[in-house]
Write a protein that holds these residues in place. Structure first.
Motif, short mmCIF file in Angstrom:
data_model
loop_
_atom_site.label_atom_id
_atom_site.label_comp_id
_atom_site.label_asym_id
_atom_site.label_seq_id
_atom_site.Cartn_x
_atom_site.Cartn_y
_atom_site.Cartn_z
N GLY A 195 1.79 -18.37 45.51
CA GLY A 195 1.23 -19.61 45.01
C GLY A 195 0.05 -20.04 45.84
O GLY A 195 -0.50 -19.26 46.64
N ASP A 196 -0.34 -21.28 45.68
CA ASP A 196 -1.49 -21.81 46.40
C ASP A 196 -1.16 -21.95 47.88
O ASP A 196 -0.47 -22.87 48.29
CB ASP A 196 -1.88 -23.17 45.81
CG ASP A 196 -3.16 -23.72 46.44
OD1 ASP A 196 -3.89 -22.94 47.09
OD2 ASP A 196 -3.41 -24.93 46.29
N GLY A 197 -1.63 -20.99 48.69
CA GLY A 197 -1.43 -21.07 50.13
C GLY A 197 -0.11 -20.54 50.63
O GLY A 197 0.25 -20.77 51.79
N TYR A 198 0.62 -19.80 49.81
CA TYR A 198 1.88 -19.24 50.29
C TYR A 198 2.21 -17.94 49.58
O TYR A 198 1.75 -17.68 48.47
CB TYR A 198 3.04 -20.24 50.14
CG TYR A 198 3.52 -20.41 48.71
CD1 TYR A 198 4.51 -19.58 48.18
CD2 TYR A 198 2.99 -21.41 47.90
CE1 TYR A 198 4.95 -19.73 46.88
CE2 TYR A 198 3.44 -21.58 46.60
CZ TYR A 198 4.41 -20.73 46.09
OH TYR A 198 4.84 -20.88 44.80
N VAL A 199 3.03 -17.13 50.24
CA VAL A 199 3.61 -15.92 49.66
C VAL A 199 5.08 -15.89 50.04
O VAL A 199 5.42 -16.09 51.21
CB VAL A 199 2.90 -14.65 50.18
CG1 VAL A 199 3.64 -13.40 49.70
CG2 VAL A 199 1.45 -14.61 49.74
N ASP A 200 5.96 -15.67 49.08
CA ASP A 200 7.38 -15.56 49.35
C ASP A 200 7.77 -14.09 49.48
O ASP A 200 7.42 -13.26 48.62
CB ASP A 200 8.22 -16.20 48.23
CG ASP A 200 8.23 -17.72 48.33
OD1 ASP A 200 7.79 -18.25 49.36
OD2 ASP A 200 8.69 -18.37 47.35
N ILE A 201 8.49 -13.78 50.54
CA ILE A 201 8.95 -12.42 50.83
C ILE A 201 10.47 -12.40 50.82
O ILE A 201 11.12 -13.15 51.56
CB ILE A 201 8.43 -11.94 52.20
CG1 ILE A 201 6.91 -11.98 52.27
CG2 ILE A 201 8.97 -10.55 52.51
CD1 ILE A 201 6.21 -10.98 51.38
N ASP A 202 11.04 -11.56 49.97
CA ASP A 202 12.50 -11.42 49.89
C ASP A 202 12.96 -10.40 50.93
O ASP A 202 12.63 -9.21 50.83
CB ASP A 202 12.90 -10.97 48.49
CG ASP A 202 14.41 -10.85 48.33
OD1 ASP A 202 15.15 -11.21 49.26
OD2 ASP A 202 14.84 -10.38 47.25
N THR A 203 13.72 -10.84 51.93
CA THR A 203 14.20 -9.94 52.98
C THR A 203 15.56 -9.33 52.65
O THR A 203 16.07 -8.52 53.41
CB THR A 203 14.32 -10.68 54.31
OG1 THR A 203 15.41 -11.62 54.25
CG2 THR A 203 13.04 -11.43 54.66
N GLY A 204 16.15 -9.76 51.53
CA GLY A 204 17.48 -9.28 51.19
C GLY A 204 18.57 -10.23 51.63
O GLY A 204 19.68 -10.19 51.11
#
Length: 213
Positions: free
Chosen positions: A34-43
């Protein structure tokens, strides 16, 4: 009503650099942007990499890995800097630590197997043991896979001490052999033949214990 931790916020001065580290180098999945962020799924939890003009405080993230040295080398090659090289700890873990481009620390760790400890744990014994009997059991237990050895140590020691108590004697080598056999499930006792023979013990002399239900 609380449902648990959904995100861990990781501030970064370079969103793409941080995303590449967690996605392309470490191998976690990017699941949202999104605007100014990235979500990372670590499990296990989601890292939200959040763009900031300046990182004012650093975080420490602890990652469980299968190979500490290999992962450590991979992160250094990707541009991380070392905080400390792989080492074994008194907590029976192997650990290393690097810093990412925002000076967040990434701790790499794995639990050491019993074969990697560098020492043989004491038996959980309560009664009186002859020294040669204790030494024999430790050698026999070394043939049990490390994953199951702690449980086997507890169960086998308990059975051996029960046999000694019934005989009203200290734990002898004979008690150890009998307990070592009968503490195992009957269907798996065939696996004990070779460890016994390696100690110069004839399994045929303990057929009653191999047949014990």
């Amino acid at each position: 009503m609380f449902f648990g931790i959904s995100h861990l916020i990781v501030p970064t001065a370079d969103l793409e650099r941080s995303a590449q580290l967690w996605r392309d180098v470490i191998g976690f999945a990017e699941v949202r942007r999104g605007d100014g962020y990235v979500d990372i799924d670590t499990g296990s939890a989601t890292l939200r990499l959040a763009q900031v003009s300046r990182v004012e405080s650093s975080l420490s993230l602890r990652l469980q890995v299968s190979q500490v040295q290999t992962t450590y080398d991979t992160l250094l090659a990707a541009g991380c800097s070392t905080r400390y090289a792989p080492m074994k700890t008194p907590e029976l873990e192997e650990m290393a630590c690097v810093s990412d481009g925002d000076n967040h620390s990434i701790v790499l760790w794995r639990q050491l197997s019993e074969d990697e400890w560098g020492f043989v744990p004491d038996l959980p014994k309560q009664g009186e043991w002859l020294p040669e009997a204790e030494a024999l059991l430790k050698r026999l237990l070394a043939h049990v896979p490390a994953l199951f050895r702690m449980l086997a140590r507890r169960k086998t020691t308990r059975v051996i001490e029960q046999l000694a108590a019934e005989a009203r004697s200290p734990v002898t080598c004979d008690c150890v052999i009998k307990g070592y056999i009968t503490a195992s499930a009957k269907i798996t006792r065939f696996r004990l033949v070779e460890p016994l023979r390696a100690e110069g013990i004839n399994p045929d002399d303990y057929q009653a214990e191999f047949d014990y239900e």
